[in-house]
Design a protein around this motif. Structure first.
Motif, PDB file in Angstrom:
ATOM      1  N   ARG A 183      -1.799  -7.491  -5.809  1.00  0.00           N
ATOM      2  CA  ARG A 183      -1.114  -6.206  -5.926  1.00  0.00           C
ATOM      3  C   ARG A 183      -1.266  -5.627  -7.334  1.00  0.00           C
ATOM      4  O   ARG A 183      -1.386  -4.408  -7.499  1.00  0.00           O
ATOM      5  CB  ARG A 183       0.364  -6.377  -5.583  1.00  0.00           C
ATOM      6  CG  ARG A 183       0.624  -6.662  -4.113  1.00  0.00           C
ATOM      7  CD  ARG A 183       2.093  -6.972  -3.861  1.00  0.00           C
ATOM      8  NE  ARG A 183       2.323  -7.282  -2.467  1.00  0.00           N
ATOM      9  CZ  ARG A 183       3.117  -6.575  -1.653  1.00  0.00           C
ATOM     10  NH1 ARG A 183       3.707  -5.479  -2.097  1.00  0.00           N
ATOM     11  NH2 ARG A 183       3.287  -6.942  -0.403  1.00  0.00           N
ATOM     12  N   ARG A 186      -4.694  -4.115  -7.640  1.00  0.00           N
ATOM     13  CA  ARG A 186      -4.778  -2.885  -6.865  1.00  0.00           C
ATOM     14  C   ARG A 186      -4.043  -1.749  -7.581  1.00  0.00           C
ATOM     15  O   ARG A 186      -4.504  -0.609  -7.588  1.00  0.00           O
ATOM     16  CB  ARG A 186      -4.184  -3.105  -5.475  1.00  0.00           C
ATOM     17  CG  ARG A 186      -4.300  -1.903  -4.555  1.00  0.00           C
ATOM     18  CD  ARG A 186      -3.795  -2.264  -3.173  1.00  0.00           C
ATOM     19  NE  ARG A 186      -4.606  -3.296  -2.559  1.00  0.00           N
ATOM     20  CZ  ARG A 186      -4.225  -4.017  -1.504  1.00  0.00           C
ATOM     21  NH1 ARG A 186      -3.044  -3.816  -0.976  1.00  0.00           N
ATOM     22  NH2 ARG A 186      -5.029  -4.928  -0.994  1.00  0.00           N
ATOM     23  N   ALA A 187      -2.920  -2.080  -8.194  1.00  0.00           N
ATOM     24  CA  ALA A 187      -2.114  -1.053  -8.860  1.00  0.00           C
ATOM     25  C   ALA A 187      -2.751  -0.566 -10.146  1.00  0.00           C
ATOM     26  O   ALA A 187      -2.833   0.638 -10.397  1.00  0.00           O
ATOM     27  CB  ALA A 187      -0.717  -1.601  -9.138  1.00  0.00           C
ATOM     28  N   ASN A 192      -3.874   2.144  -7.574  1.00  0.00           N
ATOM     29  CA  ASN A 192      -3.024   2.126  -6.374  1.00  0.00           C
ATOM     30  C   ASN A 192      -3.773   2.522  -5.104  1.00  0.00           C
ATOM     31  O   ASN A 192      -3.216   3.186  -4.220  1.00  0.00           O
ATOM     32  CB  ASN A 192      -1.810   3.050  -6.554  1.00  0.00           C
ATOM     33  CG  ASN A 192      -0.563   2.292  -6.963  1.00  0.00           C
ATOM     34  OD1 ASN A 192      -0.429   1.103  -6.701  1.00  0.00           O
ATOM     35  ND2 ASN A 192       0.350   2.983  -7.611  1.00  0.00           N
ATOM     36  N   ASP A 193      -5.019   2.126  -5.040  1.00  0.00           N
ATOM     37  CA  ASP A 193      -5.841   2.439  -3.875  1.00  0.00           C
ATOM     38  C   ASP A 193      -5.538   1.436  -2.757  1.00  0.00           C
ATOM     39  O   ASP A 193      -6.157   0.380  -2.661  1.00  0.00           O
ATOM     40  CB  ASP A 193      -7.324   2.401  -4.248  1.00  0.00           C
ATOM     41  CG  ASP A 193      -8.224   2.787  -3.087  1.00  0.00           C
ATOM     42  OD1 ASP A 193      -7.688   3.171  -2.032  1.00  0.00           O
ATOM     43  OD2 ASP A 193      -9.454   2.694  -3.242  1.00  0.00           O
ATOM     44  N   HIS A 194      -4.609   1.786  -1.891  1.00  0.00           N
ATOM     45  CA  HIS A 194      -4.181   0.871  -0.831  1.00  0.00           C
ATOM     46  C   HIS A 194      -5.077   0.956   0.401  1.00  0.00           C
ATOM     47  O   HIS A 194      -4.835   0.257   1.392  1.00  0.00           O
ATOM     48  CB  HIS A 194      -2.727   1.161  -0.441  1.00  0.00           C
ATOM     49  CG  HIS A 194      -1.754   0.882  -1.548  1.00  0.00           C
ATOM     50  ND1 HIS A 194      -1.379  -0.395  -1.906  1.00  0.00           N
ATOM     51  CD2 HIS A 194      -1.103   1.721  -2.393  1.00  0.00           C
ATOM     52  CE1 HIS A 194      -0.520  -0.343  -2.918  1.00  0.00           C
ATOM     53  NE2 HIS A 194      -0.347   0.929  -3.232  1.00  0.00           N
ATOM     54  N   LYS A 195      -6.096   1.813   0.345  1.00  0.00           N
ATOM     55  CA  LYS A 195      -7.022   1.929   1.466  1.00  0.00           C
ATOM     56  C   LYS A 195      -8.330   1.179   1.218  1.00  0.00           C
ATOM     57  O   LYS A 195      -9.270   1.292   2.009  1.00  0.00           O
ATOM     58  CB  LYS A 195      -7.324   3.404   1.738  1.00  0.00           C
ATOM     59  CG  LYS A 195      -6.116   4.217   2.163  1.00  0.00           C
ATOM     60  CD  LYS A 195      -6.493   5.664   2.431  1.00  0.00           C
ATOM     61  CE  LYS A 195      -5.289   6.478   2.874  1.00  0.00           C
ATOM     62  NZ  LYS A 195      -5.654   7.907   3.113  1.00  0.00           N
ATOM     63  N   ARG A 196      -8.376   0.425   0.125  1.00  0.00           N
ATOM     64  CA  ARG A 196      -9.620  -0.250  -0.258  1.00  0.00           C
ATOM     65  C   ARG A 196     -10.150  -1.151   0.852  1.00  0.00           C
ATOM     66  O   ARG A 196     -11.339  -1.095   1.188  1.00  0.00           O
ATOM     67  CB  ARG A 196      -9.404  -1.089  -1.531  1.00  0.00           C
ATOM     68  CG  ARG A 196      -9.342  -0.288  -2.801  1.00  0.00           C
ATOM     69  CD  ARG A 196      -9.069  -1.192  -3.990  1.00  0.00           C
ATOM     70  NE  ARG A 196     -10.103  -2.212  -4.147  1.00  0.00           N
ATOM     71  CZ  ARG A 196     -11.272  -1.991  -4.739  1.00  0.00           C
ATOM     72  NH1 ARG A 196     -11.559  -0.806  -5.228  1.00  0.00           N
ATOM     73  NH2 ARG A 196     -12.152  -2.966  -4.874  1.00  0.00           N
TER      74      ARG A 196
END
Length: 260
Positions: A183, A186-187, A192-196
């Motif tokens: 996390r 990603r952040a 903060n690309d949570h669609k990666r």
């Protein structure tokens, strides 16, 4: 003193308590916050197609080392799954040929990965019996045969590679610490690309064996490759005159380059 601080709270803690802890930390350190735009940003030297940057270093110990990094592209969904596919494909044969068959050294690694805004392929060899330029030559010989290795990939093999990459993307964390690290990256590393993962899986599904062959051949072709190589010569070995450094003064050389 001005400081830019990044942090992540994950687990059984509320937003209120998280903000309280961050305030206590800021007060304890006694710093003034600065905006992210003023914070240090890591930049990479921009290479031209066909460019190879080489540095030679003399070691004080009796071990040579060879490290070479080849640019694959951005950290886009297409490029990062390409890096994962190349990593799955090239690691085992590289280790088998140069460590097991040729016995160049105990530490032999080849693969590919992605970080920040780029994807890359890497090769590493540590040897106590061969000078760094000889090790590099053997590694380049392996890469010169990459087209033959690619021709040996069957449709079934390619799907096996894709399945392995798909499992890695879908892999679940096995601990709170591991999940927190994921996390955090990603952040702060990926905005903060949570669609990666979803985008990566879509790119993987769309990838063909011809896409992989075309990309890998372009990455290693001397006319299109972009690479950085470090040759570390053991104390008992002489630096090779055939592998000149790309620069004499690193700081002055950096002034002539573009970074992004």
């Amino acid at each position: 003193m001005d400081i830019y601080l990044q942090g992540l709270a994950h687990g059984n803690i509320s937003k209120k308590n998280t903000l309280s802890v961050s305030t206590k930390l800021r007060n304890a350190l006694g710093y003034r916050s600065i905006s992210e735009s003023k914070f240090y940003n890591q930049e990479r030297v921009q290479l031209n197609p066909g460019e190879k940057i080489v540095n030679q270093v003399k070691s004080k110990v009796n071990n040579s080392a060879y490290v070479s990094v080849f640019d694959i592209g951005k950290n886009s969904p297409e490029d990062r799954v390409m890096a994962m596919m190349i990593d799955t494909f090239i690691g085992q044969p590289y280790n088998m040929e140069l460590r097991t068959n040729q016995q160049l050294g105990y530490i032999v690694a080849g693969g590919a990965s992605s970080r920040y805004n780029y994807s890359y392929m890497y090769f590493i060899i540590q040897s106590d019996g061969y000078p760094a330029d000889a090790v590099e030559e053997r590694s380049l010989e392996f890469l010169s045969n990459i087209s033959n290795l690619l021709d040996e990939i069957s449709a079934e093999d390619f799907e096996t590679y894709k399945s392995a990459v798909r499992e890695k993307i879908n892999e679940k964390s096995t601990s709170i610490a591991e999940e927190a690290k994921k996390r955090f990256n990603r952040a702060f590393e990926f905005d903060n690309d949570h669609k990666r993962d979803v985008q990566s899986l879509a790119a993987l599904d769309a990838m063909t064996i011809d896409d992989m062959k075309s990309k890998l051949l372009s990455v290693v072709d001397s006319n299109t490759s972009q690479s950085v190589t470090v040759l570390l010569y053991a104390a008992q070995h002489q630096l090779s005159n055939e592998h000149n450094r790309s620069f004499e003064d690193l700081h002055e050389w950096k002034k002539t380059r573009k970074f992004q």
